[in-house]
Write a protein that holds these residues in place. Structure first.
Motif, short mmCIF file in Angstrom:
data_model
loop_
_atom_site.label_atom_id
_atom_site.label_comp_id
_atom_site.label_asym_id
_atom_site.label_seq_id
_atom_site.Cartn_x
_atom_site.Cartn_y
_atom_site.Cartn_z
N ILE A 175 -16.93 6.59 59.85
CA ILE A 175 -18.26 6.56 60.48
C ILE A 175 -18.71 7.98 60.80
O ILE A 175 -19.85 8.36 60.52
CB ILE A 175 -18.24 5.70 61.76
N TYR A 176 -17.82 8.78 61.39
CA TYR A 176 -18.17 10.16 61.71
C TYR A 176 -18.51 10.95 60.45
O TYR A 176 -19.45 11.76 60.44
CB TYR A 176 -17.02 10.85 62.46
N ALA A 177 -17.75 10.70 59.37
CA ALA A 177 -18.01 11.39 58.11
C ALA A 177 -19.39 11.02 57.57
O ALA A 177 -20.14 11.89 57.10
CB ALA A 177 -16.93 11.04 57.09
N ASP A 178 -19.74 9.74 57.67
CA ASP A 178 -21.06 9.28 57.21
C ASP A 178 -22.18 9.89 58.05
O ASP A 178 -23.22 10.28 57.53
CB ASP A 178 -21.14 7.75 57.27
N VAL A 179 -21.94 9.96 59.37
CA VAL A 179 -22.95 10.54 60.27
C VAL A 179 -23.18 12.01 59.95
O VAL A 179 -24.31 12.50 59.93
CB VAL A 179 -22.53 10.35 61.74
N VAL A 180 -22.07 12.72 59.69
CA VAL A 180 -22.20 14.15 59.34
C VAL A 180 -22.94 14.31 58.02
O VAL A 180 -23.86 15.14 57.91
CB VAL A 180 -20.80 14.80 59.26
N LEU A 181 -22.56 13.50 57.02
CA LEU A 181 -23.16 13.63 55.69
C LEU A 181 -24.63 13.23 55.67
O LEU A 181 -25.46 13.92 55.10
CB LEU A 181 -22.36 12.77 54.70
N PHE A 182 -24.95 12.09 56.30
CA PHE A 182 -26.31 11.55 56.21
C PHE A 182 -27.15 11.78 57.46
O PHE A 182 -28.34 11.45 57.47
CB PHE A 182 -26.25 10.04 55.92
N GLY A 183 -26.53 12.31 58.51
CA GLY A 183 -27.27 12.57 59.74
C GLY A 183 -27.34 14.06 60.09
O GLY A 183 -28.43 14.63 60.18
N ILE A 184 -26.18 14.67 60.26
CA ILE A 184 -26.14 16.07 60.68
C ILE A 184 -26.66 17.00 59.59
O ILE A 184 -27.44 17.92 59.87
CB ILE A 184 -24.70 16.47 61.08
N VAL A 185 -26.24 16.77 58.34
CA VAL A 185 -26.68 17.65 57.24
C VAL A 185 -28.20 17.62 57.08
O VAL A 185 -28.84 18.67 57.03
CB VAL A 185 -25.96 17.30 55.92
N PRO A 186 -28.84 16.42 56.99
CA PRO A 186 -30.32 16.41 56.94
C PRO A 186 -30.96 17.06 58.16
O PRO A 186 -31.97 17.76 58.03
CB PRO A 186 -30.65 14.91 56.88
N PHE A 187 -30.35 16.85 59.34
CA PHE A 187 -30.90 17.45 60.57
C PHE A 187 -30.86 18.97 60.50
O PHE A 187 -31.82 19.66 60.87
CB PHE A 187 -30.13 16.95 61.78
N LEU A 188 -29.74 19.53 60.00
CA LEU A 188 -29.62 20.98 59.86
C LEU A 188 -30.61 21.52 58.82
O LEU A 188 -31.18 22.61 58.99
CB LEU A 188 -28.19 21.36 59.49
N LEU A 189 -30.80 20.74 57.74
CA LEU A 189 -31.78 21.15 56.72
C LEU A 189 -33.20 21.17 57.30
O LEU A 189 -34.00 22.06 57.01
CB LEU A 189 -31.72 20.21 55.52
N ILE A 190 -33.50 20.18 58.14
CA ILE A 190 -34.81 20.13 58.80
C ILE A 190 -34.97 21.34 59.71
O ILE A 190 -36.02 22.00 59.71
CB ILE A 190 -34.96 18.82 59.60
N CYS A 191 -33.93 21.63 60.50
CA CYS A 191 -33.98 22.79 61.42
C CYS A 191 -34.16 24.08 60.63
O CYS A 191 -34.97 24.95 61.02
CB CYS A 191 -32.70 22.85 62.25
N GLY A 192 -33.41 24.23 59.53
CA GLY A 192 -33.54 25.43 58.70
C GLY A 192 -34.93 25.58 58.12
O GLY A 192 -35.49 26.67 58.08
N SER A 193 -35.50 24.46 57.67
CA SER A 193 -36.86 24.48 57.11
C SER A 193 -37.87 24.94 58.16
O SER A 193 -38.74 25.77 57.88
CB SER A 193 -37.24 23.09 56.60
N TYR A 194 -37.72 24.43 59.37
CA TYR A 194 -38.70 24.76 60.41
C TYR A 194 -38.52 26.16 60.98
O TYR A 194 -39.47 26.74 61.48
CB TYR A 194 -38.69 23.69 61.50
N VAL A 195 -37.31 26.69 60.91
CA VAL A 195 -37.13 28.11 61.30
C VAL A 195 -37.94 28.99 60.35
O VAL A 195 -38.68 29.90 60.79
CB VAL A 195 -35.64 28.49 61.26
N LYS A 196 -37.84 28.73 59.04
CA LYS A 196 -38.61 29.50 58.05
C LYS A 196 -40.11 29.24 58.20
O LYS A 196 -40.93 30.16 58.04
CB LYS A 196 -38.14 29.15 56.64
#
Length: 314
Positions: free
Chosen positions: A199-220
């Protein structure tokens, strides 16, 4: 002894709000109004963004799909809650519970990925405006949306099968408002550490990774907006992005707390509130957030209202 305690489960009992029996009727009315508001608001977004040729852009294409996703998301949980509140029959079959868990997980993955796709769209529109129509062409948009809907299905099916194939023991009462994976795991006999790791692996893959990509996009995006010479241009860019950021904060904030906190720290009351947050409050707020902060959307809505008024007068 352990084998004797294993229960053959045919159904579960969703306790929901049974601890406050005097408010069952009131809660039914509140959730019915919320559900109808979600369906009406998100359907209105789909109709308006589809009806106006001026809104046939990648941003509104993603928004239409997001609104449809929100309708699906709430339709998996709220109608069942309404039935339980109205009939007082809180039993749910084993297969129906497994299906609900699977759909909640799959739609949650789709929402994470679709929010990431919407952030990428805003990044290209603001940071690379000259290449926007070339990069975000119709084919790419369809692929991003299709990927968001499909990519999590095999993982979610495997996760659901793994959890529901484990032995259950003792009580089959779920102290929750709908079937969700952590309340289910609390009824499982033996060691569930492997399931938790997955479950944690799925959350990291499908939750944390997209969230970090969103944060990175908005920083730029923010750095690009700050470089704009026009105050009007800055205001418009911030207005366009802020609505998406508000939705991201509402959804990811509550869901990450639920799925990343250790199972031992889960309390029924807190989980119920947080689950209501990302399955009910976020879909309810989305139409208001996107419509009230979007001038193009409001202009189109006024046009449609005036057309309807003229038709009725005739």
């Amino acid at each position: 002894m352990a084998a004797r305690n294993i229960t053959h489960v045919n159904e579960f009992t969703l306790l929901g709000f049974s601890d406050i029996p005097k408010f069952q009727g009131l809660l039914f009315g509140i959730f019915l109004v919320i559900y109808l508001s979600i369906i009406t608001g998100n359907t209105l977004i789909i109709i308006i963004t589809k009806a106006d040729p001026a809104l046939q852009t990648p941003m509104y294409y993603f928004l239409r799909n997001f609104s449809f996703l929100e309708i699906c998301w709430t339709s998996v949980t709220i109608p069942r809650m309404l039935i339980n509140l109205w009939t007082k029959n809180r039993n749910i079959s084993f297969l129906a519970c497994a299906a609900q868990v699977c759909l909640i997980l799959d739609l949650g993955v789709s929402e994470c990925l679709l929010l990431a796709a919407m952030a990428y769209d805003r990044y290209v529109a603001i940071c690379k405006p000259l290449y926007y129509l070339f990069i975000m062409n119709h084919k790419i948009c369809v692929q991003l949306v299709a990927g968001a809907w499909i990519i999590g299905i095999p993982v979610v099916l495997g996760q659901t099968y793994q959890v529901f194939s484990l032995p259950f023991c003792g009580s089959t009462k779920l102290n929750h408002i709908f079937c969700e994976i952590y309340p289910i795991m609390q009824l499982i006999c033996g060691d569930t550490s492997m399931s938790e790791i997955f479950i944690y692996a799925d959350v990291v893959l499908f939750g944390i990774v997209p969230f970090l990509l969103i944060c990175g996009s908005y920083v730029k995006i923010i750095f690009t907006i700050l470089k704009l010479p026009s105050a009007v241009g800055k205001s418009k860019a911030f207005s366009t992005c802020s609505s998406h950021l508000m939705v991201v904060g509402l959804f990811f904030g509550s869901s990450i707390i639920v799925y990343l906190s250790p199972k031992s720290s889960h309390s029924a009351g807190t989980d119920k509130i947080l689950s209501l947050f990302y399955t009910t409050l976020t879909p309810l707020c989305n139409p208001m957030i996107y419509s009230l902060r979007n001038k193009d959307f409001i202009v189109t809505l006024r046009k449609l209202c005036s057309k309807c008024a003229r038709t009725e007068n005739k």
